[in-house]
Structures are given as C-alpha cells and as structure tokens.
Design an enzyme around this catalytic site. Structure first.
Site, mmCIF file in Angstrom:
data_model
loop_
_atom_site.group_PDB
_atom_site.id
_atom_site.type_symbol
_atom_site.label_atom_id
_atom_site.label_comp_id
_atom_site.label_asym_id
_atom_site.label_seq_id
_atom_site.Cartn_x
_atom_site.Cartn_y
_atom_site.Cartn_z
ATOM 1 N N HIS A 66 -20.905 -4.349 64.270
ATOM 2 C CA HIS A 66 -19.811 -3.380 64.454
ATOM 3 C C HIS A 66 -18.529 -3.858 63.786
ATOM 4 O O HIS A 66 -17.447 -3.675 64.341
ATOM 5 C CB HIS A 66 -19.559 -3.145 65.948
ATOM 6 C CG HIS A 66 -20.653 -2.393 66.636
ATOM 7 N ND1 HIS A 66 -20.732 -1.026 66.652
ATOM 8 C CD2 HIS A 66 -21.741 -2.832 67.319
ATOM 9 C CE1 HIS A 66 -21.810 -0.644 67.326
ATOM 10 N NE2 HIS A 66 -22.451 -1.712 67.741
ATOM 11 N N ASP A 77 -23.277 -6.759 70.830
ATOM 12 C CA ASP A 77 -24.343 -5.746 70.922
ATOM 13 C C ASP A 77 -24.800 -5.320 69.529
ATOM 14 O O ASP A 77 -24.045 -5.421 68.553
ATOM 15 C CB ASP A 77 -23.851 -4.519 71.690
ATOM 16 C CG ASP A 77 -22.619 -3.893 71.039
ATOM 17 O OD1 ASP A 77 -21.750 -4.662 70.564
ATOM 18 O OD2 ASP A 77 -22.523 -2.666 70.986
ATOM 19 N N GLU A 78 -26.021 -4.846 69.472
ATOM 20 C CA GLU A 78 -26.565 -4.163 68.297
ATOM 21 C C GLU A 78 -26.358 -4.927 66.991
ATOM 22 O O GLU A 78 -26.015 -4.321 65.974
ATOM 23 C CB GLU A 78 -25.942 -2.753 68.169
ATOM 24 C CG GLU A 78 -26.291 -1.854 69.328
ATOM 25 C CD GLU A 78 -25.797 -0.407 69.120
ATOM 26 O OE1 GLU A 78 -26.604 0.503 69.320
ATOM 27 O OE2 GLU A 78 -24.625 -0.213 68.767
ATOM 28 N N VAL A 79 -26.549 -6.216 67.013
ATOM 29 C CA VAL A 79 -26.493 -6.970 65.757
ATOM 30 C C VAL A 79 -27.760 -6.635 64.966
ATOM 31 O O VAL A 79 -28.861 -6.629 65.511
ATOM 32 C CB VAL A 79 -26.391 -8.483 66.019
ATOM 33 C CG1 VAL A 79 -26.158 -9.210 64.694
ATOM 34 C CG2 VAL A 79 -25.270 -8.788 67.002
#
Lengths: 565, 565
Positions: free
Chosen positions: A269, A335-337
């Site tokens: 992100h 999150d969400e790497v």
C-alpha cells in the site's frame, strides 16, 4: 446537578420505566436500577462540574483535569439547551428540585490508554443527581449518559426531565479498545469531517480513532522531516494534514476521551511513498492490466525491504510522528503485501537469491525491523493480522495488538497463538461493503465483501464468538482488547461519510461497551435495540451529523409493527 | 451567442477532441461532428435568448414561450458564472469572437407531453454558436447541452471555452418517457428536496417526475375536497403538501420541461386512506404478526372495492387532482393487491359469494371502474403491471401505459399483449435495493431486491432487451414509451435522498435519452462512461446536490488505471 421542580403531567402508563429511562442511553449501561419518579430540570438548570472528591492530582495535572472537565460541562450544557430533534414524550409526575455536585471521587490520572478506568456511577433521585468516577474520562462517559437520559416534555415546551427516578447506574466498558478507523488516503477528508466523527464517537462512547492516514492512493500527511512525501504523494497541495491539523484532531479527541492511533502502512500500500522515493519502491507504475497481479487494488507499489535506506526513511517518519501522536500505540500496517511484486523486481529477486531468503521471510524480517523502530520511538505497535498469521512474525504478546480483518475466524487464531487481538472482521464490521466494485466493470460488479452490513448484522457480531474454550467470560476475554469498525474510502467522501459510518458504528459501539450479553448473560436483541437506535440517530442529527436512515417514520412511531414476524 | 476572443493556451494533445467536447455532455448527444478549434467566452458573455425563427404561436402562447425561455436563459447564465466544481482543463487554441442568436426555428407548441418534440441542433463555430429547435422544450435540452460543453481553463482563472469547434450536434431522445419516481408517503420530503431533484433531472434530460405521493404509511396530500385524508392520514399536520406546494412543483418542473404525473395507488397500499375512511377499508390494524399475510409490508389496509361509496371517494379525489396536476396522464397504481386481505373480510367475502365473483375478478372490475373515473376527468392512465398481467384487465392499448416493475421480463409480456410499456424493473432500476430489510430482523436481513444496483448495472440495462422479434429498432420500439428509476423510501429520507438517487438516475437517463446503442449500433460501454459520470457528478455538486461518490479521486484522475482487467 442543578435546579428542578415538580410538575403535574401524567406519566405514560404504557411505557416500562426502565425502557423509558435507561433504554434512552446508547450504548446501554451495564447495570442499573430504576424507579418511577422524575427529576424535572428548571429552565436555568446548569451542569455543575465542581469536583468534590478531594485530591485530584497535583499542580499541572490538577489544573488539566479541572480544565478538561469544565470544557466537557460547557459542551454538554450547550447540547442540553439545543433543540435536539427528539420526538417529544410525555413527562412523568413527582419531580422535585435537585442541586447537587455532579462529580464525586478522586479523579486521579490523566493517562488516556487501554488501562484508563472509564467506569462511572450515576445516581438520580427526586432531589439530586450525582456522578461518581475515578478518572476524568469516566466522568466524561457519565456526562454523556446523563445527557442522553434527559427527555423533552411535549406538555410544556422546552421542559426537560429525567424519568425512572430514583435511578442508579453503574457502568463500565466490556472492552477497553473501541474504535473507528477512517481511511484519509483513498479520499482526503477536511479536518471538520474528522472532528464531527469524534463528536459522534464520544456520543456512543467509542474511544479510539484509528487514523489510516496514508495509503497507496495518496500521502496527505505533511511530514516536516520528509516534506517530499506529501509534496509528491498528496492528491493536491491543499489536500494535506499539517502538524497543526494533527494537533487539533489529537486535542479535540483527547477532550472527548478518545485516543488517536495513526497508521503508517508498509511495506505494501505504498505507491504514494514511491512518488517521492522511487529508488526505494518496487512495481511502481504498473500497467493497468497488470495491477491485479501486484496489488489488491490500483495503484501497485511497495517499499523495498532489502534496502537500508528504506529503514532509514521509515524511521525518520516514525520518530517524528511518535511525537505528533502521543498515544502509547502506533499502527504499522502490514496487510496485503504482494509477493509477486517483489519476485518480479530484478534487484529484490537478486537479493533474495544472494541471501537465500523467501519473500515471506523477507517480510517477516521487515516486520521485526519496523517493530524495533517503533520501540526505539517509545511506541507499542498495532499490526494487521497477516504479520502474525501469514508471515509468522513473533510479535510481542504483551505490547503488540494484532488487528483482525480477513474474517471473524481470525480472532481465534490470534488468541490461540497467545497474542492479543483487536477485531474488525470484514464479514461483520466493514462499513464499505455492498455498493459495487472499487474499479469500473461492465456490470458494476460486486464489492469483495458483499453484502452491505446492516446495523443489525453489526449488532449481532460477538467479538468473543468461538473463544469459549480459550478462557473468555460472558463479556470479556483477556486476549481480546476490543474491536473497530473500519471506513475504507474507495467510494466514500465528504458527501456520504456520515451516512456510511452512522448509525452503524453505534451498533458496534454498543457491543464493545455493553457486551453482546447483559450482566445476566442474556444476548442483547435487535428487537430491543430497534426503537433505541432510532432515538440515537436523532441524537446524531442533533450533533450536526447526517446519519443514514434506520427505517421509515411509520416504523419509528410503531416499532412493534415493524418487527419481522 | 455572446462575445469571445482568441487565447494562446495550447490544447492537450493527448485528448481526443470528440471525447473532450461531446463526451462532456451527459447524456451523450446522439449525433455529432467535431473539429479541433475552440470558442472562448469573454467574461461578459451573455446567453442571448432572442428568438429569430419568426412565428412562435399567437398571443398568450407566444408570450408564454418567450417567458419560459427567458427564465431558462437566466438560469443557465447563472450556472455559467457559478464556480462549478470542475477539475480545470487546458484550453485549446484558435478561439474567435462569437455573437449570434441562440434560438432559431419556429418554437410552436407549448404542450408538454409524450409527443413533444425535444430535438435540437447545436452549431458551434469559431465565430458563432447557434441553437435550433422546433419547441421550447427542445430549446431547453439544447441549452443544457451548451452549458455542459463549456470548459474551465486552468491557465486563466474563470476563463471558459468550448472545444471541438466547429461542432455540430443533432440530438433527440431515444424514448419519450424518461422518469424518476419518488415515494413521498413512506417518507415525507420537504418541497425543497423535490425541487432539487427536478434541477438534477433537467441536467440529465429526464422529463417525467412520477410523484408517488400517497401510500399505506401516510397520506401527505392536503386535498381540499377531502381534507380528512391528510388530517388523519399524514404523519403529522405539518408533513403535508398543499395546493400551493403542488402548484410550485408543477410550475418548477414545467419550466424545466418536466411533466409531473401523480400516483394515487389503490386498492392496495391504502392503510392511510382507511384512517379517515375506516368504513371503506378492510384489514386495517392487523396484528403485527399477521401483516405479512395481508400486505407486502406494514401496515396492511386496502380499499373495499365492493362499495359504491369507495368509488365516489376515489372519484372525488381524482377529479380534484386532475386539475391540480395538468399532465395528460394520471397514475392509478394497482400493484400488490392482497387477495387474503379481501378473503378474510366478512363483508367482502359475502359480496363475492353473492355475486359469484373471485378476488381477481373483483380487482379487474375495480380497475375498469378506476379507468372510467380517470377518463371522466379527462386523463389517460398509467397502471402498474399487475392490472394487465395478473388481473387480465384489458387496458386501452393507446391511452394506457403499463408500468413494469417486477422484473425486466415483464416488458416482453406487456408488448406481446399489444400494450404500451414503461419499464422500471426492480432487478435493474430500483434505487432502494441492497441495504437490508424494511422491517427489523435479527440479522438485518436482505432487501428483497438485493443486491445494490450500481450505476454500471443501471447503465447496462437495455429497455429493449428481448424484444427483437416484436418490431424494435436499435434504439426504440413503438410499444416501449420509456422507463423510470424508482426511489421507494422505506430507508430514505432528506439526509440520504440525493445519495440514493444520484448519480445513478443519470445512468438510466443516458440509456433513455441516448439509447443503449449509438446511432452506429455500437453498445455504449461503462468504460467510456466512467470518466464522464465522474464529471457529471461534479455538475450535480455544482447544482447543490449531494450525489453519491463514483469512486476514489485516484480513479477520477486515472480512469484508465481503474478499469477491471
């Protein structure tokens, strides 16, 4: 608590005194006893915030306690005299004068954190009203309760009264961490929008504003140490939060007993960081048809965890922001790497080979480095669940909070690993679901977390579900610090913000303060909450918010007629 | 059309002139040719509404045409000079002065109905801009197009210009009936809310305001012939529409080329009538747990079709309202009539036995009686689809419009029976779906028409789908008069009205004006519409509405980056 006198209006015989009195308060107080009398407030009624409990700390602390409380009393006094949009109700009989001190007890400690004692006791008699608390923040909670107990009589314009007297309330939260997360990166919100959310949070006893301040889409925080981050990463030069803006939000929140935890989400992100630091970023400016491979949503871009300069960059920001945001905690994201984003980068791929690392191992190491940075800045850490559950980073069991989002079942996984959880599961407490895909599709698509989460769906989520064998009681668990509702802003801006957040956030707030079960172990029902949330919505309207509608006026007037058979 | 002069700013070479120019207009004009020049408006630019086409009717009609047009020009002149919230764009070169008349052609006929000629031609050259129409309402449509063509230059503050010059637009609607339905009975809306919807409707060339003015929940119309209807049936004495309010709405709409068709829905959905006329109503005040048997939603209550006095009551209202609402059509409802409600009523049951009638036959007879009443008042009728498809009432094929709502497949059924349809299918064009059940349920429940209809879902609905073998062309069908988006207001009030309606209603408006296919037969895509609807939303914001967000600013700035792969 001020003057009052008797009136002769007849009580509404059809209403249960307990429902009329305590049921007016959202979230529902934990323990209470009610009578059948009333306390009528005279037109010159003033909240009296004189402390009577003796010692309240020393020197500056005493002054600060007293000032904070006085500001709160002025605020609530203003709200009392405002037209508040209530549907007028019939006042009951037997009112008497009241003139007593509002605050009792030793208000020690100005520390606002997860250990703050927010409990209070409120006693309303036919001749007095008295609030007792051991911290100034408990006193704030009690003032809110007192305000919500005040009813408007239809017989005499502007006459205000409290029913269910003598009334005894003994209240305290089920969970210490009760939060609202707002994403100000996908959409920039003016400070006024944030302050309005804080007003509403205070009205429903939420106490953590999780400020998801930066993300891939924009970097609106005007760091003074690293000005290029917002100069190149903000949507526009005027769409930034300055130090002054941050101070204003933090102070406004503190005045309402609300902590502010900022989030700096890395290494994923991070496209907006990469606009200022392209040399520390990977998979920037991916072609539109490839973005789906490298990020959960456009635009792709992650910090490069193989470079020492990346660590320096983050530490420079964190050490600055540790001062701007005085809370004990800082949120470091995680999150969400996206693994493919790293694997396709020649430099990162070479580094992995050279050091015999996998991407998950690299991310785990990055997590450790980040937590060390936070520790050097004197902060405890909140992290999204992946760092523990995907990358097996052994976060500190005491000082780290693991925020669950991928589903309610993750809470159990965090607890089983001996870590402390905050729960904000997408299947229950995401405020953004159910209004179509983020990006454009031919049909408009589904949102990934369909369907829309109704207030009832949020209200019936139990943060302790599935933990019966892990040491919970009916309303608390040592490893569940609390929860948050989250407002991701792909499709939310200043126009629809209040509508998306309220009154649904209040449904979660009641779960977090009052518990899914009452002190007798009975599950709270949406049947009982339905007329109450209508009334709380009117409280939000009176505060100047634009909360979403509950259902039609016919149902507000005839709640029993609008229950599913 | 006013003065202009050349500026030297360079055009944006990356933009297709057609996209820059005509793509700014929502709904998309049907036919156009664009060049690569610009017309820059001087700061003292004034719209010139002088008629040049000679004869425009006689006497009062000429005066009325001229006045209506002058009011429109003043309105658009104001909008031109308002800050309009546009993202500034680079102006192109080669501008020249323009000073020409705006209106050409014989503006004959002030009749606003389904036969009104709304076509117009717009010619913008480097030295002139000229609008041609054959009716004043066509001229209004052309003025709206002209306004939307005007761009704001970033180089010179407040400099406005038109690009794609020389530009030729020849425009006309695909469908004659392009509507928005608003339910003001479940929720009462102040007149200002309605006027704001009319502003937005005009901006997207919608031309029918279907005013679902009364329903089971309340009767907010203050009939002067039957005052008890609202005295007993309104939510509150101040939540009513007076004759003056109706006149204001009708006049405001007409000034914008919008017809107002009121709906008086009987014999179902009539609980609010029954509060004033209980002797003419059945299954009133049904116990909450039985409502589901007698009505689609609370409260139950239907007019008694067996009584002559019921016919008298309705005729008294209709004959009055036929005057208040001058449109050629009146909507008589007829949806969701509940058979069990009649069967359980002793009087109705006895009547059915005595006359050897079934409930469907009784309803069919009631439909005929209602249409006779309308005819005696000089009105054509719109009816919900059940009257034809369920009760087999042989509605007049010429003068009656059958409004489809239960699903897109009903359009074909109506057409196959040789009747004329308006399409507002719940599976595509209902604005209320996807936010939980009307009534309270433990889980919050689903809305019956889940999921939420995204703008893309609305945009890709083809009113002519499934009619290929019944005589349609690419963009029109003799038996499909048009369509409506419908705003039922179980969960909508003044706070979220704009957000629920806009910009989604505009997606339907483009289908209805421009057609699902362009004149070359190509389907319009949400890909092409995505950046355009962002811009149209800014037009709505400038008009003072609070339209829902499309998606994040990053996508508005990078539309190509936010298309599903």
């Amino acid at each position: 608590m001020g003057g009052g006198h008797a009136v002769a209006d007849a009580p509404d015989a059809n209403q249960d005194p307990a429902a009329v009195a305590v049921g007016r308060v959202w979230p529902m107080p934990r323990e209470y006893q009610v009578g059948s009398g009333v306390l009528v407030l005279t037109s010159d009624f003033r909240l009296n915030c004189r402390l009577t409990g003796g010692q309240t700390g020393v020197g500056n602390q005493q002054r600060e306690t007293s000032d904070l409380l006085l500001r709160a009393c002025e605020r609530y006094q203003r709200q009392l005299t405002l037209a508040d949009g209530q549907l007028p109700e019939a006042p009951a009989a037997h009112a008497a004068a009241a003139n007593s001190s509002i605050i009792d007890g030793q208000l020690v400690g100005l520390q606002l954190d997860e250990d703050t004692d927010e409990s209070y006791q409120l006693a309303v008699d036919v001749a007095s009203a008295q609030l007792t608390a051991t911290s100034v923040f408990g006193a704030l909670r009690g003032l809110e309760t007192f305000l919500q107990l005040v009813q408007l009589a239809n017989a005499v314009a502007q006459r205000r009264y409290l029913s269910g007297v003598p009334l005894r309330i003994s209240d305290r939260p089920a969970f210490a961490h009760r939060g609202l997360m707002l994403d100000t990166a996908r959409t920039y919100f003016p400070v006024a929008d944030i302050l309005r959310q804080l007003d509403a949070m205070a009205s429903t006893k939420l106490n953590v504003f999780h400020w998801h301040i930066v993300d891939a889409q924009s970097f609106p925080l005007a760091s003074e140490a690293l000005p290029e981050l917002s100069e190149k990463g903000a949507y526009a030069p005027d769409l930034v939060y300055t130090r002054q803006d941050v101070d204003r939000v933090v102070q406004y929140a503190r005045d309402r007993g609300i902590r502010v935890i900022p989030e700096f989400d890395t290494p994923g992100h991070a496209y907006a960081w990469g606009l200022a630091y392209p040399e520390l970023s990977v998979c920037m400016h991916t072609a539109p048809d490839k973005v789906g491979q490298f990020a959960a949503e456009p635009p792709a871009g992650q910090l490069d965890p193989t470079k020492e300069a990346t660590m320096k960059l983050v530490e420079t920001l964190i050490s600055e922001q540790a001062v701007w945001f005085p809370d004990r905690y800082i949120h470091l994201g995680g999150d969400e790497v996206n693994a493919a984003c790293y694997e396709q980068d020649p430099h990162v791929a070479a580094y992995l080979r050279q050091h015999s690392l996998t991407v998950p191992k690299l991310i785990e190491r990055y997590g450790r480095q980040m937590h060390d940075i936070a520790r050097r800045s004197g902060k405890r850490v909140v992290t999204w669940e992946e760092m523990l559950l995907e990358y097996d980073f052994a976060v500190d069991p005491i000082s780290t909070l693991v925020q669950v989002w991928r589903g309610a079942s993750s809470v159990r996984k965090v607890v089983q690993r001996g870590r402390r959880a905050i729960t904000s599961p997408a299947d229950h407490w995401y405020l953004d679901c159910g209004q179509g895909a983020w990006v454009n599709t031919h049909s408009g698509g589904d949102s990934w977390c369909d369907p829309y989460k109704t207030w009832q769906h949020m209200y019936t989520y139990d943060p302790l579900a599935g933990l019966a064998d892990t040491g919970n009681t009916d309303t608390s668990h040592p490893a569940v610090a609390g929860g948050e509702v989250t407002m991701w802003t792909e499709k939310t801006d200043t126009v629809n913000l209040d509508i998306k957040v309220w009154p649904r956030a209040a449904a979660a707030a009641e779960v977090l303060w009052s518990g899914r079960r009452d002190v007798s172990g009975r599950e709270r029902t949406t049947h009982a909450a339905h007329p109450r949330i209508h009334r709380f919505r009117r409280r939000l309207l009176a505060l100047g918010l634009r909360p979403d509608m509950v259902n039609m006026l016919w149902c507000e007037k005839n709640p029993a007629g609008c229950e599913a058979a």
